[in-house]
Design a protein around this motif. Structure first.
Motif, PDB file in Angstrom:
ATOM      1  N   ALA A  19     -29.634 -11.941  10.554  1.00  0.00           N
ATOM      2  CA  ALA A  19     -28.456 -11.448  10.670  1.00  0.00           C
ATOM      3  C   ALA A  19     -28.408 -10.105   9.522  1.00  0.00           C
ATOM      4  O   ALA A  19     -27.747  -9.125   9.960  1.00  0.00           O
ATOM      5  CB  ALA A  19     -27.345 -12.436  10.275  1.00  0.00           C
ATOM      6  N   ARG A  20     -28.885 -10.303   8.456  1.00  0.00           N
ATOM      7  CA  ARG A  20     -28.858  -9.361   7.597  1.00  0.00           C
ATOM      8  C   ARG A  20     -29.831  -8.158   8.020  1.00  0.00           C
ATOM      9  O   ARG A  20     -29.485  -7.089   7.803  1.00  0.00           O
ATOM     10  CB  ARG A  20     -29.258  -9.628   6.330  1.00  0.00           C
ATOM     11  CG  ARG A  20     -28.148 -10.652   5.466  1.00  0.00           C
ATOM     12  CD  ARG A  20     -28.477 -11.383   4.247  1.00  0.00           C
ATOM     13  NE  ARG A  20     -27.305 -11.998   3.480  1.00  0.00           N
ATOM     14  CZ  ARG A  20     -26.823 -12.983   3.987  1.00  0.00           C
ATOM     15  NH1 ARG A  20     -27.266 -13.557   5.113  1.00  0.00           N
ATOM     16  NH2 ARG A  20     -25.738 -13.576   3.405  1.00  0.00           N
ATOM     17  N   LEU A  21     -30.943  -8.389   8.719  1.00  0.00           N
ATOM     18  CA  LEU A  21     -32.111  -7.324   9.244  1.00  0.00           C
ATOM     19  C   LEU A  21     -31.331  -6.749  10.320  1.00  0.00           C
ATOM     20  O   LEU A  21     -31.275  -5.755  10.192  1.00  0.00           O
ATOM     21  CB  LEU A  21     -33.257  -8.226   9.608  1.00  0.00           C
ATOM     22  CG  LEU A  21     -34.105  -8.675   8.562  1.00  0.00           C
ATOM     23  CD1 LEU A  21     -35.489  -9.468   9.016  1.00  0.00           C
ATOM     24  CD2 LEU A  21     -34.713  -7.712   7.485  1.00  0.00           C
ATOM     25  N   ALA A  22     -30.631  -7.389  11.048  1.00  0.00           N
ATOM     26  CA  ALA A  22     -30.048  -6.697  12.256  1.00  0.00           C
ATOM     27  C   ALA A  22     -28.821  -5.884  11.505  1.00  0.00           C
ATOM     28  O   ALA A  22     -28.792  -4.589  12.103  1.00  0.00           O
ATOM     29  CB  ALA A  22     -29.382  -7.597  13.162  1.00  0.00           C
ATOM     30  N   ALA A  23     -28.143  -6.143  10.754  1.00  0.00           N
ATOM     31  CA  ALA A  23     -26.933  -5.479  10.143  1.00  0.00           C
ATOM     32  C   ALA A  23     -27.620  -4.398   9.273  1.00  0.00           C
ATOM     33  O   ALA A  23     -27.023  -3.031   9.525  1.00  0.00           O
ATOM     34  CB  ALA A  23     -26.102  -6.177   9.237  1.00  0.00           C
ATOM     35  N   PHE A  78     -18.966   0.453   7.938  1.00  0.00           N
ATOM     36  CA  PHE A  78     -18.309  -0.525   8.774  1.00  0.00           C
ATOM     37  C   PHE A  78     -19.076  -0.791   9.941  1.00  0.00           C
ATOM     38  O   PHE A  78     -19.029  -2.380  10.340  1.00  0.00           O
ATOM     39  CB  PHE A  78     -17.057   0.270   9.237  1.00  0.00           C
ATOM     40  CG  PHE A  78     -16.083   0.597   8.219  1.00  0.00           C
ATOM     41  CD1 PHE A  78     -15.554  -0.462   7.369  1.00  0.00           C
ATOM     42  CD2 PHE A  78     -15.541   1.742   8.104  1.00  0.00           C
ATOM     43  CE1 PHE A  78     -14.586  -0.145   6.525  1.00  0.00           C
ATOM     44  CE2 PHE A  78     -14.618   1.964   7.104  1.00  0.00           C
ATOM     45  CZ  PHE A  78     -14.015   1.165   6.343  1.00  0.00           C
ATOM     46  N   ALA A  79     -20.177  -0.453  10.643  1.00  0.00           N
ATOM     47  CA  ALA A  79     -21.014  -0.873  11.516  1.00  0.00           C
ATOM     48  C   ALA A  79     -21.659  -1.843  10.986  1.00  0.00           C
ATOM     49  O   ALA A  79     -21.838  -3.258  11.589  1.00  0.00           O
ATOM     50  CB  ALA A  79     -21.663   0.335  12.183  1.00  0.00           C
ATOM     51  N   GLY A  80     -22.532  -1.542   9.936  1.00  0.00           N
ATOM     52  CA  GLY A  80     -23.226  -2.830   9.177  1.00  0.00           C
ATOM     53  C   GLY A  80     -22.532  -3.860   8.827  1.00  0.00           C
ATOM     54  O   GLY A  80     -22.893  -5.076   9.348  1.00  0.00           O
ATOM     55  N   ALA A  81     -21.344  -3.646   8.370  1.00  0.00           N
ATOM     56  CA  ALA A  81     -20.464  -4.772   7.727  1.00  0.00           C
ATOM     57  C   ALA A  81     -19.985  -5.519   9.114  1.00  0.00           C
ATOM     58  O   ALA A  81     -20.128  -6.842   9.033  1.00  0.00           O
ATOM     59  CB  ALA A  81     -19.521  -4.319   6.832  1.00  0.00           C
ATOM     60  N   GLY A  82     -19.585  -4.977  10.133  1.00  0.00           N
ATOM     61  CA  GLY A  82     -19.082  -5.537  11.221  1.00  0.00           C
ATOM     62  C   GLY A  82     -20.192  -6.348  12.049  1.00  0.00           C
ATOM     63  O   GLY A  82     -20.117  -7.611  12.395  1.00  0.00           O
ATOM     64  N   THR A  83     -21.255  -5.753  11.945  1.00  0.00           N
ATOM     65  CA  THR A  83     -22.565  -6.546  12.516  1.00  0.00           C
ATOM     66  C   THR A  83     -22.886  -7.677  11.875  1.00  0.00           C
ATOM     67  O   THR A  83     -23.086  -8.667  12.180  1.00  0.00           O
ATOM     68  CB  THR A  83     -23.807  -5.569  12.877  1.00  0.00           C
ATOM     69  OG1 THR A  83     -23.373  -4.197  13.306  1.00  0.00           O
ATOM     70  CG2 THR A  83     -24.974  -6.100  12.991  1.00  0.00           C
TER      71      THR A  83
END
Length: 107
Positions: free
Chosen positions: A70-74, A93-98
Motif C-alpha cells: 500500500a505504501r509503495l503504491a501510494a 492528495f492523490a498519494g494520501a487517497g491511494t
C-alpha cells in the motif's frame, strides 16, 4: 546519566544549532552569494526530501519495518501525479487517497 550531564548536552546542542543557523543567517544573510552556489542550493530540497521519505516507504515503522504494498503504491501514485501535473497538492492528495484506500482494502 546525571541531571548535570543532561543539561550540559541540552545547552551544548542548543549552542551548536544556533551557530549553524547563525552562520547562514547572520554571517551570510546580507551578502550576495556567487551564482554557482545559488545554483547548487536549488537542489537541496530535491536531495533531502527523498532521503527523508524513502525509509518511511520502504521500511515503514507502522508495519514493523516490513515493506508494504500500500505504501509503495501510494508513493508511486504520488510520483506519477506530481510528474504529470506539476502540482504539489494534487500529488499529496492523490498519494494520501491511494494510501487510505489501499490500507482499508488490503487490511
Amino acid at each position: 546519566m546525571s541531571d548535570t550531564t543532561i543539561w550540559l548536552i541540552i545547552v551544548l546542542t542548543g549552542i551548536g544549532t544556533f551557530l549553524i543557523r547563525f552562520s547562514f543567517i547572520g554571517l551570510i544573510g546580507g551578502r550576495q552569494l556567487p551564482d554557482w552556489l545559488l545554483r547548487l542550493l536549488r537542489y537541496t530540497p530535491v536531495a533531502v526530501l527523498p532521503g527523508l521519505v524513502a525509509p518511511l516507504v520502504v521500511w515503514p515503522p507502522a508495519t514493523g519495518g516490513e515493506t508494504d504494498p500500500a505504501r509503495l503504491a501510494a508513493a508511486a501514485v504520488t510520483l506519477v501525479v506530481g510528474y504529470l501535473t506539476k502540482n504539489l497538492l494534487a500529488a499529496i492528495f492523490a498519494g494520501a487517497g491511494t494510501l487510505f484506500v489501499l490500507l482499508n482494502v488490503l487490511a
